[in-house]
Design a protein around this motif. Structure first.
Motif, PDB file in Angstrom:
ATOM      1  N   THR A 194       0.823  -1.212   0.000  1.00  0.00           N
ATOM      2  CA  THR A 194       0.000   0.000   0.000  1.00  0.00           C
ATOM      3  C   THR A 194       0.853   1.257   0.000  1.00  0.00           C
ATOM      4  O   THR A 194       0.558   2.227  -0.715  1.00  0.00           O
ATOM      5  CB  THR A 194      -0.940  -0.006   1.218  1.00  0.00           C
ATOM      6  OG1 THR A 194      -1.743  -1.194   1.202  1.00  0.00           O
ATOM      7  CG2 THR A 194      -1.841   1.207   1.197  1.00  0.00           C
ATOM      8  N   ILE A 195       1.934   1.264   0.791  1.00  0.00           N
ATOM      9  CA  ILE A 195       2.807   2.443   0.840  1.00  0.00           C
ATOM     10  C   ILE A 195       3.462   2.686  -0.516  1.00  0.00           C
ATOM     11  O   ILE A 195       3.493   3.824  -1.013  1.00  0.00           O
ATOM     12  CB  ILE A 195       3.878   2.268   1.935  1.00  0.00           C
ATOM     13  CG1 ILE A 195       3.229   2.306   3.321  1.00  0.00           C
ATOM     14  CG2 ILE A 195       4.950   3.354   1.828  1.00  0.00           C
ATOM     15  CD1 ILE A 195       4.187   2.017   4.459  1.00  0.00           C
TER      16      ILE A 195
ATOM     17  N   MET B 213       0.936   3.995  -2.921  1.00  0.00           N
ATOM     18  CA  MET B 213       0.669   5.413  -2.651  1.00  0.00           C
ATOM     19  C   MET B 213       1.745   6.292  -3.254  1.00  0.00           C
ATOM     20  O   MET B 213       1.447   7.325  -3.869  1.00  0.00           O
ATOM     21  CB  MET B 213       0.588   5.644  -1.141  1.00  0.00           C
ATOM     22  CG  MET B 213      -0.674   5.137  -0.483  1.00  0.00           C
ATOM     23  SD  MET B 213      -0.607   5.285   1.324  1.00  0.00           S
ATOM     24  CE  MET B 213      -0.238   7.030   1.516  1.00  0.00           C
TER      25      MET B 213
ATOM     26  N   TYR C 133      -0.288   8.063  -6.273  1.00  0.00           N
ATOM     27  CA  TYR C 133      -0.820   9.401  -5.981  1.00  0.00           C
ATOM     28  C   TYR C 133      -0.286  10.453  -6.956  1.00  0.00           C
ATOM     29  O   TYR C 133      -1.082  11.200  -7.538  1.00  0.00           O
ATOM     30  CB  TYR C 133      -0.512   9.797  -4.543  1.00  0.00           C
ATOM     31  CG  TYR C 133      -1.111  11.135  -4.174  1.00  0.00           C
ATOM     32  CD1 TYR C 133      -2.418  11.216  -3.700  1.00  0.00           C
ATOM     33  CD2 TYR C 133      -0.397  12.313  -4.333  1.00  0.00           C
ATOM     34  CE1 TYR C 133      -2.985  12.438  -3.379  1.00  0.00           C
ATOM     35  CE2 TYR C 133      -0.958  13.539  -4.019  1.00  0.00           C
ATOM     36  CZ  TYR C 133      -2.253  13.602  -3.546  1.00  0.00           C
ATOM     37  OH  TYR C 133      -2.808  14.825  -3.242  1.00  0.00           O
TER      38      TYR C 133
ATOM     39  N   MET D  14      -5.542   2.741  -7.118  1.00  0.00           N
ATOM     40  CA  MET D  14      -5.068   3.957  -6.473  1.00  0.00           C
ATOM     41  C   MET D  14      -5.072   5.123  -7.451  1.00  0.00           C
ATOM     42  O   MET D  14      -5.494   6.243  -7.100  1.00  0.00           O
ATOM     43  CB  MET D  14      -3.658   3.734  -5.918  1.00  0.00           C
ATOM     44  CG  MET D  14      -3.011   4.963  -5.308  1.00  0.00           C
ATOM     45  SD  MET D  14      -3.868   5.557  -3.826  1.00  0.00           S
ATOM     46  CE  MET D  14      -3.371   4.300  -2.647  1.00  0.00           C
TER      47      MET D  14
ATOM     48  N   LEU E  57      -7.364   9.537  -1.865  1.00  0.00           N
ATOM     49  CA  LEU E  57      -6.208   8.773  -1.397  1.00  0.00           C
ATOM     50  C   LEU E  57      -6.631   7.681  -0.421  1.00  0.00           C
ATOM     51  O   LEU E  57      -6.162   6.541  -0.502  1.00  0.00           O
ATOM     52  CB  LEU E  57      -5.203   9.719  -0.739  1.00  0.00           C
ATOM     53  CG  LEU E  57      -3.943   9.078  -0.139  1.00  0.00           C
ATOM     54  CD1 LEU E  57      -3.139   8.372  -1.219  1.00  0.00           C
ATOM     55  CD2 LEU E  57      -3.092  10.125   0.577  1.00  0.00           C
ATOM     56  N   LEU E  58      -7.529   8.013   0.493  1.00  0.00           N
ATOM     57  CA  LEU E  58      -8.006   7.017   1.459  1.00  0.00           C
ATOM     58  C   LEU E  58      -8.796   5.913   0.767  1.00  0.00           C
ATOM     59  O   LEU E  58      -8.687   4.736   1.140  1.00  0.00           O
ATOM     60  CB  LEU E  58      -8.874   7.701   2.522  1.00  0.00           C
ATOM     61  CG  LEU E  58      -8.154   8.682   3.451  1.00  0.00           C
ATOM     62  CD1 LEU E  58      -9.146   9.360   4.381  1.00  0.00           C
ATOM     63  CD2 LEU E  58      -7.084   7.965   4.257  1.00  0.00           C
TER      64      LEU E  58
ATOM     65  N   VAL F  59      -6.302   3.626  -0.681  1.00  0.00           N
ATOM     66  CA  VAL F  59      -5.665   2.808   0.355  1.00  0.00           C
ATOM     67  C   VAL F  59      -6.543   1.606   0.700  1.00  0.00           C
ATOM     68  O   VAL F  59      -6.063   0.475   0.823  1.00  0.00           O
ATOM     69  CB  VAL F  59      -5.387   3.656   1.614  1.00  0.00           C
ATOM     70  CG1 VAL F  59      -4.992   2.774   2.787  1.00  0.00           C
ATOM     71  CG2 VAL F  59      -4.284   4.670   1.333  1.00  0.00           C
TER      72      VAL F  59
ATOM     73  N   THR G  62      -6.601  -1.005  -2.093  1.00  0.00           N
ATOM     74  CA  THR G  62      -5.345  -1.732  -2.294  1.00  0.00           C
ATOM     75  C   THR G  62      -4.947  -2.557  -1.074  1.00  0.00           C
ATOM     76  O   THR G  62      -4.439  -3.670  -1.219  1.00  0.00           O
ATOM     77  CB  THR G  62      -4.203  -0.763  -2.631  1.00  0.00           C
ATOM     78  OG1 THR G  62      -4.115   0.258  -1.618  1.00  0.00           O
ATOM     79  CG2 THR G  62      -4.441  -0.100  -3.975  1.00  0.00           C
ATOM     80  N   PHE G  63      -5.185  -2.020   0.116  1.00  0.00           N
ATOM     81  CA  PHE G  63      -4.777  -2.734   1.327  1.00  0.00           C
ATOM     82  C   PHE G  63      -5.588  -4.008   1.526  1.00  0.00           C
ATOM     83  O   PHE G  63      -5.035  -5.078   1.814  1.00  0.00           O
ATOM     84  CB  PHE G  63      -4.916  -1.821   2.548  1.00  0.00           C
ATOM     85  CG  PHE G  63      -4.480  -2.468   3.831  1.00  0.00           C
ATOM     86  CD1 PHE G  63      -3.154  -2.433   4.218  1.00  0.00           C
ATOM     87  CD2 PHE G  63      -5.399  -3.122   4.650  1.00  0.00           C
ATOM     88  CE1 PHE G  63      -2.744  -3.036   5.395  1.00  0.00           C
ATOM     89  CE2 PHE G  63      -5.003  -3.725   5.829  1.00  0.00           C
ATOM     90  CZ  PHE G  63      -3.672  -3.679   6.197  1.00  0.00           C
TER      91      PHE G  63
ATOM     92  N   TYR H  44     -11.741   3.952   7.617  1.00  0.00           N
ATOM     93  CA  TYR H  44     -11.841   4.835   6.442  1.00  0.00           C
ATOM     94  C   TYR H  44     -13.096   5.695   6.518  1.00  0.00           C
ATOM     95  O   TYR H  44     -13.051   6.903   6.250  1.00  0.00           O
ATOM     96  CB  TYR H  44     -11.841   3.980   5.174  1.00  0.00           C
ATOM     97  CG  TYR H  44     -12.407   4.689   3.969  1.00  0.00           C
ATOM     98  CD1 TYR H  44     -11.705   5.720   3.350  1.00  0.00           C
ATOM     99  CD2 TYR H  44     -13.648   4.329   3.442  1.00  0.00           C
ATOM    100  CE1 TYR H  44     -12.220   6.380   2.252  1.00  0.00           C
ATOM    101  CE2 TYR H  44     -14.163   4.979   2.345  1.00  0.00           C
ATOM    102  CZ  TYR H  44     -13.460   6.004   1.752  1.00  0.00           C
ATOM    103  OH  TYR H  44     -13.980   6.655   0.662  1.00  0.00           O
TER     104      TYR H  44
END
Length: 294
Positions: A86-87, A90, A94, A175, A217-218, A221, A224-225, A281
């Motif tokens: 996820t990081i 992002m 993003y 994302m 963005l959330l 997340v 994808t998470f 979320y």
């Protein structure tokens, strides 16, 4: 509900017609969503038979077994992989979605088309393409050796980084489009006003752009998470037996061990974890909406 449906047949009015219109949706939801979830929950509290099937005897053993070191480690490793994936998504997705929203209409369509094209092919076929790239003496090895970066073939296939790359490749579009949909609605005049008032480009981004695109963005997340904890076929294809996720563990209990109650318990726990992520979320999104109203 059935009684009301029969009454609607006898005397049709606007409310009854509306009810009959949504009745198939309720039936479908119960049969294919709520029903299987209830069955899975009930199954998780039953015992496995000695040879095959289940025994209708209530037990908490299936949930207690999850806390054994070997299974608990699988959950922890899956969680770490999901956070890592996820990081990285992002960091890549993003900026891609943000700057794609700033393109003109013609280039927006072109970029969307380039992102959508891979979806026209099965994800399994696309992942097997990564095997060709990662295998010893594959495309990546030949390229690195041609550039004198490496002197011998690397062992990239069936490794943790290969699984991470596969996760990023499959989940990155979610994302990008989440951020893009949020950034496209951004009022760019607010950013220009911040710059006119003396803010630097970075200050304008963090105080205006990032806050207004945070819902997108959330959303990215969450999209994808949650899947990255259960996409077992990516770990199977690119990780071999070296990377085991919760999804792999559930598949093994179903197909090989035939321990359906334990597989159901694992699925329930995974569903609870994903529900917690969705709840967080929703809470963050509600807070951001209230701040926006204020």
């Amino acid at each position: 509900m059935i009684k009301r449906a029969f009454e609607c047949f006898r005397q049709l009015n606007i409310n009854c017609v509306a009810f009959l219109a949504v009745l198939p949706l309720f039936v479908f939801t119960f049969m294919f969503v709520i029903g299987p979830l209830i069955y899975m929950l009930v199954l998780s509290f039953l015992q496995r038979a000695e040879v095959w099937g289940i025994v209708n005897k209530f037990t908490f053993k299936n949930y207690m077994d999850i806390f054994e070191p070997v299974y608990l480690k699988t959950f922890i490793e899956s969680f770490k992989l999901a956070i890592t994936t996820t990081i990285l998504i992002m960091i890549i997705g993003y900026p891609f979605g943000y700057f794609m929203a700033k393109l003109d209409a013609k280039w927006k369509k072109r970029m969307m088309l380039l992102i959508f094209i891979p979806f026209w092919t099965s994800s399994l076929i696309r992942l097997y393409g990564w095997i060709i790239i990662f295998r010893a003496n594959g495309i990546l090895d030949k390229l690195l050796m041609a550039l004198n970066i490496t002197e011998e073939p690397l062992k990239l296939l069936y490794t943790y980084p290969a699984v991470v790359v596969g996760m990023i490749y499959v989940l990155l579009p979610f994302m990008i489009f989440s951020v893009y949909s949020s950034a496209e609605k951004l009022d760019w005049s607010l950013v220009e006003a911040a710059r006119d008032l003396g803010a630097s480009s970075m200050q304008a981004f963090f105080t205006i752009s990032l806050k207004l695109t945070l819902p997108g963005l959330l959303s990215g997340v969450v999209l994808t998470f949650i899947p990255s904890m259960g996409l077992f076929f990516i770990a199977d294809i690119l990780g071999g037996n070296k990377v085991v996720l919760v999804g792999n563990l559930i598949q093994e209990q179903l197909m090989k061990a035939h321990n359906w109650p334990f597989a159901a318990a694992l699925s329930v726990v995974l569903m609870i974890l994903t529900s917690v992520m969705i709840y967080i979320y929703r809470r963050i999104s509600n807070v951001k909406e209230l701040e926006g109203l204020v």
